[in-house]
Design a protein around this motif. Structure first.
Motif, PDB file in Angstrom:
ATOM      1  N   GLN A  13       0.842  -1.180   0.000  1.00  0.00           N
ATOM      2  CA  GLN A  13       0.000   0.000   0.000  1.00  0.00           C
ATOM      3  C   GLN A  13       0.888   1.245   0.000  1.00  0.00           C
ATOM      4  N   VAL A  14       0.334   2.313  -0.543  1.00  0.00           N
ATOM      5  CA  VAL A  14       1.078   3.560  -0.624  1.00  0.00           C
ATOM      6  C   VAL A  14       1.274   4.138   0.773  1.00  0.00           C
ATOM      7  N   GLN A  15       2.497   4.510   1.067  1.00  0.00           N
ATOM      8  CA  GLN A  15       2.799   5.174   2.342  1.00  0.00           C
ATOM      9  C   GLN A  15       3.820   6.269   2.125  1.00  0.00           C
ATOM     10  N   LEU A  16       3.646   7.337   2.864  1.00  0.00           N
ATOM     11  CA  LEU A  16       4.633   8.407   2.937  1.00  0.00           C
ATOM     12  C   LEU A  16       5.020   8.533   4.398  1.00  0.00           C
ATOM     13  N   GLN A  17       6.224   8.126   4.718  1.00  0.00           N
ATOM     14  CA  GLN A  17       6.688   8.108   6.101  1.00  0.00           C
ATOM     15  C   GLN A  17       7.626   9.273   6.323  1.00  0.00           C
ATOM     16  N   GLN A  18       7.219  10.178   7.185  1.00  0.00           N
ATOM     17  CA  GLN A  18       8.033  11.357   7.451  1.00  0.00           C
ATOM     18  C   GLN A  18       8.914  11.170   8.677  1.00  0.00           C
ATOM     19  N   SER A  28      18.802  25.694  10.760  1.00  0.00           N
ATOM     20  CA  SER A  28      18.070  25.010   9.685  1.00  0.00           C
ATOM     21  C   SER A  28      17.663  23.621  10.142  1.00  0.00           C
ATOM     22  N   VAL A  29      16.636  23.100   9.512  1.00  0.00           N
ATOM     23  CA  VAL A  29      16.255  21.712   9.714  1.00  0.00           C
ATOM     24  C   VAL A  29      15.996  21.092   8.346  1.00  0.00           C
ATOM     25  N   LYS A  30      16.184  19.775   8.307  1.00  0.00           N
ATOM     26  CA  LYS A  30      15.908  19.061   7.071  1.00  0.00           C
ATOM     27  C   LYS A  30      15.022  17.878   7.417  1.00  0.00           C
ATOM     28  N   ILE A  31      13.830  17.847   6.853  1.00  0.00           N
ATOM     29  CA  ILE A  31      12.898  16.771   7.143  1.00  0.00           C
ATOM     30  C   ILE A  31      12.713  15.909   5.903  1.00  0.00           C
ATOM     31  N   SER A  32      12.391  14.655   6.140  1.00  0.00           N
ATOM     32  CA  SER A  32      12.320  13.699   5.043  1.00  0.00           C
ATOM     33  C   SER A  32      10.935  13.101   4.886  1.00  0.00           C
ATOM     34  N   CYS A  33      10.724  12.540   3.715  1.00  0.00           N
ATOM     35  CA  CYS A  33       9.449  11.927   3.360  1.00  0.00           C
ATOM     36  C   CYS A  33       9.771  10.708   2.498  1.00  0.00           C
ATOM     37  N   LYS A  34       9.715   9.526   3.105  1.00  0.00           N
ATOM     38  CA  LYS A  34      10.090   8.305   2.396  1.00  0.00           C
ATOM     39  C   LYS A  34       8.848   7.634   1.830  1.00  0.00           C
ATOM     40  N   THR A  60       9.138   7.774  -8.840  1.00  0.00           N
ATOM     41  CA  THR A  60       9.341   8.812  -9.846  1.00  0.00           C
ATOM     42  C   THR A  60       8.119   9.053 -10.727  1.00  0.00           C
ATOM     43  N   SER A  61       7.035   8.334 -10.472  1.00  0.00           N
ATOM     44  CA  SER A  61       5.818   8.529 -11.261  1.00  0.00           C
ATOM     45  C   SER A  61       4.951   9.663 -10.734  1.00  0.00           C
ATOM     46  N   TYR A  62       5.255  10.157  -9.547  1.00  0.00           N
ATOM     47  CA  TYR A  62       4.452  11.210  -8.932  1.00  0.00           C
ATOM     48  C   TYR A  62       5.351  12.286  -8.344  1.00  0.00           C
ATOM     49  N   PHE A  63       4.906  13.523  -8.497  1.00  0.00           N
ATOM     50  CA  PHE A  63       5.571  14.619  -7.792  1.00  0.00           C
ATOM     51  C   PHE A  63       5.315  14.465  -6.292  1.00  0.00           C
ATOM     52  N   ILE A  64       6.111  15.166  -5.516  1.00  0.00           N
ATOM     53  CA  ILE A  64       5.844  15.297  -4.079  1.00  0.00           C
ATOM     54  C   ILE A  64       5.634  16.781  -3.774  1.00  0.00           C
ATOM     55  N   SER A  76      16.634   6.116  -2.737  1.00  0.00           N
ATOM     56  CA  SER A  76      15.947   5.705  -1.509  1.00  0.00           C
ATOM     57  C   SER A  76      14.474   6.104  -1.512  1.00  0.00           C
ATOM     58  N   SER A  77      13.988   6.590  -2.639  1.00  0.00           N
ATOM     59  CA  SER A  77      12.576   7.017  -2.762  1.00  0.00           C
ATOM     60  C   SER A  77      12.204   8.006  -1.661  1.00  0.00           C
ATOM     61  N   THR A  78      13.091   8.944  -1.441  1.00  0.00           N
ATOM     62  CA  THR A  78      12.876   9.899  -0.342  1.00  0.00           C
ATOM     63  C   THR A  78      12.956  11.335  -0.849  1.00  0.00           C
ATOM     64  N   ALA A  79      11.999  12.127  -0.424  1.00  0.00           N
ATOM     65  CA  ALA A  79      12.013  13.554  -0.681  1.00  0.00           C
ATOM     66  C   ALA A  79      12.389  14.292   0.602  1.00  0.00           C
ATOM     67  N   PHE A  80      13.047  15.413   0.429  1.00  0.00           N
ATOM     68  CA  PHE A  80      13.516  16.183   1.577  1.00  0.00           C
ATOM     69  C   PHE A  80      13.069  17.639   1.441  1.00  0.00           C
ATOM     70  N   MET A  81      12.878  18.270   2.587  1.00  0.00           N
ATOM     71  CA  MET A  81      12.653  19.701   2.616  1.00  0.00           C
ATOM     72  C   MET A  81      13.540  20.302   3.697  1.00  0.00           C
ATOM     73  N   GLN A  82      14.381  21.237   3.275  1.00  0.00           N
ATOM     74  CA  GLN A  82      15.196  21.970   4.242  1.00  0.00           C
ATOM     75  C   GLN A  82      14.577  23.341   4.451  1.00  0.00           C
ATOM     76  N   LEU A  83      14.444  23.703   5.713  1.00  0.00           N
ATOM     77  CA  LEU A  83      13.944  25.022   6.092  1.00  0.00           C
ATOM     78  C   LEU A  83      15.100  25.774   6.732  1.00  0.00           C
TER      79      LEU A  83
END
Lengths: 116, 112
Positions: free
Chosen positions: A1-6, A17-23, A30-34, A76-83
């Motif tokens: 099942q689809v999961q996005l684990q932060q 700064s902080v950097k958070i992840s979304c696996k 790569t078939s979907y934007f985040i 690693s199928s992970t997206a990151f956001m740094q603030l």
């Protein structure tokens, strides 16, 4: 099942700064934007921007240009956001969501607290 | 940015009563591709949002058919034919026709 684990909650000092992840799992990453969304009690839900998980291309809401930086690690199928340059106004819950316009799946959210 | 205005801010209803939430946009949400990117999400207490409806009226898989969405251009409505306990939480509309995407302020559905 689809999961996005932060990643877990963050406590940071002003100016840092902080950097958070979304696996992502359960689908072809790569078939979907985040997309990334900020939620606060005062401002509600605010759209930060998105990353093309295939090309790494990004687009930011004007308000978050210079504040948020979106990246991706396809291996690693992970997206990151740094603030960066954090202020108390950046204290919020940050969500990642699958897609550019659909947001059919959301991560569980990451609470970021900025405090000296 | 497109402003999304939701009303009412809160709803207090008994189980079995119908519910209706309005969402109005400051600009037409019809995209140049002909689609209207208006969605509804529910955020239950302590949980992340869950999408219920997309493209104005399409129900997500697993969403009960007591939910329905309608509207066009700048005026949209989410209806629940008979409220159940699991429907409690905050409902948001959001638009993805114009960048940046924007959300309504939310409607809190509570039990009377």
């Amino acid at each position: 099942q689809v999961q996005l684990q932060q990643s877990g909650a963050e406590v940071a000092k002003p100016g840092s700064s902080v950097k958070i992840s979304c696996k992502a799992s359960g689908y072809t990453f790569t078939s979907y934007f985040i997309s990334w969304i900020k939620q606060t009690t005062g401002q509600g839900l605010e759209y930060i921007g998105y990353i093309n998980t295939g090309s790494g291309g990004t687009n930011y809401s004007e308000k978050f240009k210079g504040k948020a930086t979106l990246t991706v690690d396809k291996s690693s199928s992970t997206a990151f956001m740094q603030l960066s340059s954090l202020t108390p106004d950046d204290s919020a819950v940050y969500y990642c969501a699958r897609g550019l316009w659909g947001f059919d799946y959301w991560g569980q959210g990451v609470m970021v607290t900025v405090s000296s | 940015d497109v402003v999304m205005t939701q009303t009412p801010v809160s709803l207090s209803l008994a189980i079995g009563q119908p519910a209706s939430i309005s969402c109005k946009s400051s600009q037409s949400l019809v995209h140049s591709d002909g689609k209207t990117y208006l969605s509804w999400i529910l955020q239950r207490p302590g949980q992340s949002p869950k999408r219920l409806i997309y493209l104005v009226s399409k129900l997500d898989s697993g969403v009960p058919d007591r939910f329905s969405g309608s509207g066009s251009e700048t005026e949209f409505t989410l209806k629940i034919s008979r409220v159940e306990a699991e429907d409690l939480g905050v409902y948001y509309c959001w638009q993805a026709t114009h960048f940046p995407q924007t959300f309504g302020g939310g409607t809190k559905l509570e039990l009377k």
